[in-house]
Design a protein around this motif. Structure first.
Motif, PDB file in Angstrom:
ATOM      1  N   UNK A  60       0.864  -1.180   0.000  1.00 44.38           N
ATOM      2  CA  UNK A  60       0.000   0.000   0.000  1.00 44.38           C
ATOM      3  C   UNK A  60       0.901   1.230   0.000  1.00 44.38           C
ATOM      4  N   UNK A  61       0.339   2.352  -0.426  1.00 42.62           N
ATOM      5  CA  UNK A  61       1.049   3.633  -0.343  1.00 42.62           C
ATOM      6  C   UNK A  61       0.044   4.650   0.193  1.00 42.62           C
ATOM      7  N   UNK A  62       0.543   5.775   0.704  1.00 41.64           N
ATOM      8  CA  UNK A  62      -0.397   6.801   1.185  1.00 41.64           C
ATOM      9  C   UNK A  62      -1.289   7.328   0.060  1.00 41.64           C
ATOM     10  N   UNK A  63      -0.836   7.206  -1.193  1.00 39.08           N
ATOM     11  CA  UNK A  63      -1.568   7.832  -2.297  1.00 39.08           C
ATOM     12  C   UNK A  63      -2.579   6.915  -2.976  1.00 39.08           C
ATOM     13  N   UNK A  64      -2.416   5.595  -2.807  1.00 43.47           N
ATOM     14  CA  UNK A  64      -3.288   4.673  -3.527  1.00 43.47           C
ATOM     15  C   UNK A  64      -4.320   4.081  -2.567  1.00 43.47           C
ATOM     16  N   UNK A  69       5.581   1.631  -9.203  1.00 46.41           N
ATOM     17  CA  UNK A  69       5.586   2.424  -7.971  1.00 46.41           C
ATOM     18  C   UNK A  69       6.977   2.312  -7.355  1.00 46.41           C
ATOM     19  N   UNK A  70       7.580   3.433  -6.926  1.00 43.50           N
ATOM     20  CA  UNK A  70       8.908   3.325  -6.309  1.00 43.50           C
ATOM     21  C   UNK A  70       8.842   2.515  -5.013  1.00 43.50           C
ATOM     22  N   UNK A  71       9.767   1.595  -4.859  1.00 45.42           N
ATOM     23  CA  UNK A  71       9.753   0.690  -3.710  1.00 45.42           C
ATOM     24  C   UNK A  71       9.868   1.404  -2.376  1.00 45.42           C
ATOM     25  N   UNK A  72      10.594   2.552  -2.343  1.00 42.55           N
ATOM     26  CA  UNK A  72      10.803   3.247  -1.071  1.00 42.55           C
ATOM     27  C   UNK A  72       9.523   3.863  -0.538  1.00 42.55           C
ATOM     28  N   UNK A  73       8.492   3.959  -1.388  1.00 45.75           N
ATOM     29  CA  UNK A  73       7.284   4.682  -0.967  1.00 45.75           C
ATOM     30  C   UNK A  73       6.190   3.770  -0.430  1.00 45.75           C
ATOM     31  N   UNK A  74       6.459   2.464  -0.352  1.00 47.86           N
ATOM     32  CA  UNK A  74       5.350   1.545  -0.043  1.00 47.86           C
ATOM     33  C   UNK A  74       5.500   0.880   1.326  1.00 47.86           C
TER      34      UNK A  74
END
Lengths: 417, 417
Positions: free
Chosen positions: A29-33, A112-117
């Motif tokens: 998950x990410x904050x944006x999705x 999706x960049x891995x650092x953001x998840x």
């Protein structure tokens, strides 16, 4: 097999866990999705399968519910080995450096960049079984606890010994693990309190991707295994010692079992088969695996005190396992026991023959009597509050590695009694 | 508590398992109705909760999904103890002989004759744990297997010993059970074949109806238990003997575990509490249940050879259990082990102190050495193909009984090797 080069440049770096040859499956998950999504790691990116499904780029089946709208890989696993192979072939082609521009343009928005998840449990664990198939571990434990007896129980060379664990306690890497309470043995009656001998175990976990009803063959068992994770079977040795007779470990193993976040598929590991350990006793025909039935995967364990650097405390390899996952799964069904999509099979602790290959503190400190030194100047007989244990693993190809991602957990203090 | 009289006449018969005082919960189907439905047994009828929900007669919650459109009781259990009490109160009132004609007219179309239905698993088993809390059983097994040692292991009087079982193998009464294959011990190396010492175990099963995270108190554990079933823990003694060291029973207990079809609620059994067995050792405070912590429920086991009459081979009572379900559940959470809605806790085999109260053939035939006679003229050391084992149980009120329905299974021949 050589490195398969991808147009995702970071996937071609020799030190990435996730080259195009790997393509492991996770949930992120990410904050944006919105929500949790199924994804595939490629280099330092994650391919968002939900997004590809939304835009119609990814379509595996003509009918039936879309397996890529789930928050776990269970529904996809249930579709079976042909579908598993289809997805892998499709992804391998679309992410290859030879893929047409059209394919690259279609996939690029879903990277999706891995650092953001944040990474989550990649599958729902139906039931969890833990085996005991590391011979050096079983022998060391036997020597520590029964110094005058035979280190291996009489049955060990004839069958993969195992017991049922607790599926509800399986957590993904990064989840803190609270030191357990329990009954602790004393010279007289037990006392209730926090475990003083909390430990890790380095294991390899196999994920069952197809159901069974009745006994299955080794061949069928091999086909049913979807993929693998690293697995830390946290263990409270004092609780275990007091509770385990006559019915085996129970609360000593129920605090948590940590798995790595990516399912590395059986297909990705196929090129890394190797011969199993020499057999000391002929196996019964139903367990007699021919050929290269083991895997050659390097494993390591590090321990980091709270806020301090990590020390490598164990280097081992899956090739030391005496029984492989297919043998364990076949044996699991001898009684007619039905297996289900999402069952998790722990291998047992994978110690090698050498001292630095011992894969639990119980063995490394020989029952707590010989604390091991850390690079920080500390020593450890068992885990202390704040310690982080990290398992890593990789099969080594020519110029690349098939990695699992970190399998890490930090020990929190016990709850108040 | 006296018999609560119902306008469903058959519920007032002294020999029915299902008077108004009981109201057990199950899942049924009939050839005429769509799918599996949640139902309540009342006399020789079943009240169709799906039908009542459809017509708007039954409405528990203002919002949220309707729990009566499920094919198991899990969603209802998850709603919690207040909702459990609400449904029971509502049903008790509407089925009472004092209910207004309007209530009777509303419910009557949803009454299905019991003889016309198939009964299914009343809940989805999340995980299954089997305890060993029958002292006479544990002592008998100790004497049979370790004639020179202490019959009880050192820990037994301090904690409810248990192990994780296999949820996928739990089946509802009436499901045939195939004799298992497995490794059988010989004087030399093991052979692979059909178990020759297949057995039953008379147990009481508790169903966890609420989740937990972290250690819980005895009081909370009691509130989390939704209800009870009878439970037959089929066991292959030869497989068990060979495999069980050092990690406990595994395939010997994985063929099947049969449960009775009706969940008898904790509320229905509340009037039948009684004192527990005398303690031989003080319990640690977290396990020290005060007052009437046991149940007084008569139990029996019958064995019928294929096509022949049944013989009662055991009469026992739940009051012989040394630890109750709340003690088992609390102990289960000491390590922090999360519990889930639908977890099933087997009590352990409930043998009494007398010979005719022994609740497994292992004990009845003393390890197979003293086969028991049946009324048919046959004898049994262990189960033979075609044998049907039926467990029954009832708490006895004044002029009525709170029964469980039959918990039955027939042994089929082993698969071909």
């Amino acid at each position: 097999m050589p490195l398969l080069r991808s147009w995702v440049e970071s996937a071609n770096a020799p030190d990435t866990d996730f080259p195009l040859n790997n393509l492991p499956y996770g949930v992120f998950s990410t904050p944006d999705l919105d929500g949790r999504r199924m994804g595939v790691a490629i280099g330092d990116h994650i391919l968002d399968l939900f997004a590809l499904s939304e835009t119609g780029v990814l379509r595996l089946t003509e009918d039936g519910p879309d397996p890529f709208r789930e928050d776990s890989w269970n529904a996809f696993m249930a579709l079976g080995p042909e579908t598993w192979a289809d997805l892998r072939a499709m992804l391998t082609e679309a992410l290859s450096e030879d893929a047409p521009d059209r394919a690259q343009s279609a996939l690029r928005p879903a990277l999706v960049p891995g650092w953001s998840v944040d990474l989550h449990m990649p599958f729902r664990v139906s039931e969890y079984t833990d085996f005991y198939s590391g011979r050096h571990h079983a022998e060391n434990v036997g020597r520590i606890f029964r110094p005058d007896g035979d280190p291996l129980s009489a049955n060990w060379l004839s069958m993969p010994i195992g017991y049922n664990g607790r599926a509800s306690s399986v957590v993904v890497s990064g989840t803190p693990v609270r030191r357990p309470l329990g009954q602790l043995p004393t010279r007289e009656l037990p006392v209730f309190g926090a475990s003083k001998r909390f430990d890790f175990e380095l294991e390899f976990g196999a994920i069952v991707g197809q159901p069974s009803d009745g006994m299955i063959s080794l061949k069928r068992a091999g086909e049913m295994i979807f993929g693998y994770v690293l697995l830390n079977d946290w263990s409270a040795r004092d609780i275990q010692r007091w509770e385990a007779q006559p019915l085996g470990p129970f609360q000593a193993k129920a605090t948590a079992t940590t798995i790595s976040p990516w399912i590395v598929t059986a297909a990705a590991l196929a090129p890394f088969r190797c011969p199993p350990p020499e057999r000391s006793r002929d196996l019964l025909p139903y367990l007699d695996a021919k050929g290269d039935s083991a895997y050659d995967i390097d494993l390591s364990v590090t321990l980091a005190p709270d806020g301090a650097d990590e020390t490598v405390i164990c280097r081992s390899n899956t090739k030391y396992l005496y029984y492989n996952s297919a043998q364990q799964l076949t044996h699991h069904t001898t009684s007619g026991c039905p297996m289900r999509v999402g069952d998790l099979l722990g291998s047992g602790t994978i110690s090698g023959p050498e001292k630095h290959q011992r894969a639990a503190l119980l063995e490394l400190s020989w029952g707590g009597k010989e604390p091991i030194p850390l690079d920080t100047g500390d020593t450890r007989a068992f885990l202390e509050d704040g310690d982080t244990v990290t398992l890593r693993g990789a099969a080594r190809g020519d110029g690349y590695r098939i990695g699992f991602g970190d399998c890490a957990g930090q020990v929190l203090p016990a709850p108040d009694v």
